[in-house]
Design an enzyme around this catalytic site. Structure first.
Site, PDB file in Angstrom:
ATOM      1  CB  SER A   5       2.754   0.466  -1.633  1.00  0.00           C
ATOM      2  OG  SER A   5       2.151  -0.547  -0.840  1.00  0.00           O
ATOM      3  CG  ASP A   6       1.075  -4.751  -2.418  1.00  0.00           C
ATOM      4  OD1 ASP A   6       0.364  -3.903  -2.993  1.00  0.00           O
ATOM      5  OD2 ASP A   6       0.586  -5.717  -1.809  1.00  0.00           O
ATOM      6  CB  CYS A   7       0.231  -3.278  -7.402  1.00  0.00           C
ATOM      7  SG  CYS A   7      -1.137  -4.153  -6.625  1.00  0.00           S
ATOM      8  CD  GLU A  42       6.076  -8.433  -5.434  1.00  0.00           C
ATOM      9  OE1 GLU A  42       6.819  -9.019  -6.258  1.00  0.00           O
ATOM     10  OE2 GLU A  42       6.263  -8.486  -4.204  1.00  0.00           O
TER      11      GLU A  42
END
Length: 751
Positions: free
Chosen positions: A478-480, A483
């Site tokens: 999710s965060d990859c 970003e």
């Protein structure tokens, strides 16, 4: 001499979705390098060994020496060392930034990403060696030079007391000591002072009988521990209905993908070849003869140095029932037919994981286990042959020796931050080629399709996502994804003549669709999937060593990253899934506020620790419209950070913060902690209120800058599960660049 090869294949039949983009492999070439270059390599190796107890972290010098030779970089700007905060001016910061950016740009690989040392765990290399030993491929995969460098690394990171830690940071543990001792012996190391001290540590702390659960399983596989001394890991659990909360398909992906092959090996009671070396090690790591060990007693033994998650009363009841009743029944005819079905089912899942990750695996732990399972099924299988060349994806070389990385790299994760850091400096025009190459890498690393039959194998949506490492890895995060999306949206604001063509709009929509698919029911975000089961199941965590492994918990960092990305996307594409994004932003920002601690900080799940968590907490709230003036949370966060600023101007936090869940100050400032704290304060408006603390911090960062223009490698700041700590190779540069760049930009705007 060794050299790093980037974005190249290796081995017949090896597969890739994008021509091995981002793959980084060290190869030995006996004809490579001049006598002077080889002497320099020997010098930096010798210096690390001489100072290894003073500084445990390597500086990744071998890669830097290679790139310095290839790119012939000369840093022409002289270093400026301000004595006082008053000497920090816009011009001082600009000089520091240009020096840092010039050097950091020279470390960019030709494919656009920045390679680096993503290691720090001392148990990864041993399990890879165990897998190669068991499958009889040790000599096939590892050359004499590989063995020499692996041994160098293990010896360099032996603690003064003779033991080895679970990671580079921290004290000796039975897990780290047994696995590294056995590894040295399997690599044909024989009696020397280091081995003698290692053996003494093991025997004086309870012997290998006191190794925690994962160690028990690995030693059983290589023939150094009996399966009867293990608690049951029944493969039949995979056959229960999926709607039940205890079905492994509902566990955090790392947990289920590690315990999946472990349960296969347990179900088979598989033991590798009993060689003379194995027989000798049996006599070395136990305090009584091997045949006299009480395995029932050993089953419940765990050295106090390793015990982070003591077994609960409920666990004791469950394990007793499984060991005394369930496991014996499951091995009796005709019920044992169920075991055969369960094992075949597990191998289907193992093969799916291998194929969908191009035999990289979600991490090196499950890769090593899967490799053994494939060998058991068929020693001559194509699966095993495809596994072997992917071992090299995990090996990294530095002046401290050859180590195994936590993952097959963090290429996509770091490059997204690097792009944001470069943009903060307002020097994009000076580093257009660097950003153009990075832009192409990010675009080419997006996962373009869902994996086939993903629901059958409990896989989350992947179309439109980015992984932590490469597209070949295949595991969306999710965060990859968030970003990477932020970096692409920033790049789209600049001329294609400078940074390259923007990504197609439909692929941005795919990324947003993927991000929204990650949303938990309460609007929060976990890592690889949605939270699938109740947190109450954590009471069943059998590992004894690693915390919070059963459930994919939502975190402030993941939630903040996705929140920021969706808000940035909405500004450029206001009509797409407008209501869903608005609802997500509302719920996510509330979650961030609710997770704030009374002292104003946020606990960091994926970095060390409160400075990291607070950076993400502040950035998420600012993105959602909160300000210092209208948000109590932001005021408390700023007060917390200012209260932790050292008298010298920086911030320094140690990994012990994660273990104690309270801020533990380091003995001195850390460049990355300082940058995180600075960025949080800057985004919360500290420049406009009172820039004095930031001038003080900027002075600290500029004075820490090396003659090369880089910032120093200090204590590792990556973490997971409040129990393991590792290095992100580019954090040392990208976050100080980002902090100084953002500070300078705000000063210019203010003036």
């Amino acid at each position: 001499m060794w050299r790093l090869k980037v974005s190249e294949g290796g081995g017949p039949g090896l597969r890739s979705v994008n021509n091995f983009l981002g793959r980084a492999v060290w190869e030995f070439d006996p004809d490579h390098g001049t006598p002077e270059e080889r002497a320099e390599v020997d010098r930096v190796r010798r210096e690390f060994t001489e100072r290894r107890f003073e500084k445990r972290e390597s500086q990744d010098l071998l890669m830097r020496m290679q790139y310095a030779k290839q790119k012939h970089l000369q840093v022409d700007l002289p270093a400026i060392k301000p004595v006082d905060s008053a000497e920090v001016t816009e011009e001082t910061i600009l000089t520091s930034l240009r020096r840092a950016l010039s050097q950091h740009s020279s470390l960019q690989a030709h494919d656009g990403h920045w390679a680096g040392d993503f290691s720090g765990l001392m148990f990864i290399m041993p399990i890879l060696i165990f897998a190669l030993h068991v499958t009889g491929t040790l000599d096939t995969v590892l050359s004499t030079e590989h063995r020499r460098e692996i041994c160098r690394y293990i010896y360099n990171h032996q603690n003064e007391d003779g033991g080895w830690g679970t990671q580079v940071l921290g004290l000796s543990t039975m897990f780290g000591s047994c696995l590294n001792y056995v590894t040295l012996r399997l690599l044909d190391e024989v009696d020397n002072n280091a081995l003698t001290k290692g053996r003494a540590w093991i025997l004086s702390h309870g012997s290998a009988a006191a190794i925690p659960q994962w160690g028990k399983i690995w030693l059983s596989v290589v023939g150094l521990y009996e399966w009867s001394g293990n608690n049951s890991i029944i493969p039949e659990l995979w056959l229960v209905p999926h709607f039940l909360p205890i079905h492994p398909g509902r566990f955090w992906c790392f947990c289920r993908l590690v315990y999946m092959p472990m349960s296969y090996l347990y179900g088979k009671k598989f033991v590798g070849p009993i060689t003379p070396t194995i027989l000798a090690i049996r006599e070395e790591v136990y305090s009584v003869p091997y045949h006299e060990i009480d395995w029932n007693k050993a089953r419940d033994a765990c050295a106090k140095e390793d015990l982070r998650y003591p077994r609960s009363l409920l666990q004791n009841v469950i394990w007793t029932c499984l060991n005394k009743f369930v496991e014996p029944i499951l091995n009796c005819w005709p019920v044992n037919k169920l075991r055969d079905i369960a094992l075949k089912n597990l191998m289907k899942h193992i093969h799916y994981e291998d194929k969908s990750t191009k035999y990289i695996g979600v991490c090196p732990i499950n890769k090593a286990l899967d490799m053994i399972c494939c060998w058991i099924e068929d020693p001559n299988s194509d699966a095993l042959k495809l596994h072997l060349p992917r071992i090299y994806d995990y090996l990294w070389l530095a002046e401290d020796g050859m180590k195994a990385q936590v993952y097959d790299g963090c290429q996509s994760w770091e490059i997204a931050f690097i792009v944001q850091a470069y943009f903060s400096t307002d020097l994009v025009n000076e580093f257009g080629p660097t950003l153009r190459n990075a832009h192409e890498f990010i675009k080419s690393s997006q996962v373009l399709e869902n994996h086939p039959d993903s629901e059958t194998y409990y896989r989350h949506r992947s179309k439109g996502s980015w992984t932590l490492s490469t597209a070949d890895n295949g595991w969306s995060v999710s965060d990859c994804t968030a970003e990477a999306l932020k970096a692409l949206l920033l790049l789209s604001k600049f001329s294609p003549n400078l940074v390259g063509d923007p990504i197609k709009g439909e692929r941005l929509y795919d990324a947003v669709d993927c991000l929204l698919s990650f949303m938990n029911k309460d609007g929060t975000f976990s890592t690889y999937e949605c939270k699938r089961t109740t947190s109450l199941l954590e009471v069943l965590n059998p590992s004894e060593t690693f915390l919070n492994i059963i459930v994919d918990y939502p975190s402030v960092e993941c939630t903040s990253s996705v929140l920021q990305a969706l808000i940035m996307f909405k500004e450029l594409y206001p009509g797409y899934r407008k209501e869903e994004i608005a609802k997500c932003v509302k719920n996510a920002s509330k979650f961030i506020e609710d997770k704030q601690r009374k002292d104003g900080s946020w606990f960091g799940t994926w970095g060390i620790c409160f400075t990291y968590g607070t950076f993400f907490g502040v950035k998420g709230l600012i993105a959602s419209g909160r300000t210092y003036e209208n948000s109590t949370s932001l005021r408390k966060a700023c007060n917390f950070l200012l209260s932790k600023q050292l008298s010298t101007g920086g911030w320094g936090e140690t990994y012990l913060s994660c273990e104690t869940e309270a801020y533990v100050e380091a003995t001195g400032p850390h460049a990355v902690n300082t940058a995180w704290a600075m960025l949080a304060l800057i985004y919360a408006g500290q420049v406009e209120r009172d820039p004095a603390p930031l001038y003080h911090a900027a002075k600290e960062l500029i004075n820490m800058q090396l003659e090369t223009g880089e910032f120093p490698q200090q204590e590792h700041v990556g973490c997971s599960n409040c129990s393991i700590y590792f290095n992100y190779g580019n954090y040392r540069n990208l976050f100080p660049i980002w902090a100084l760049g953002e500070f300078r930009r705000r000063l210019l705007a203010k003036n």
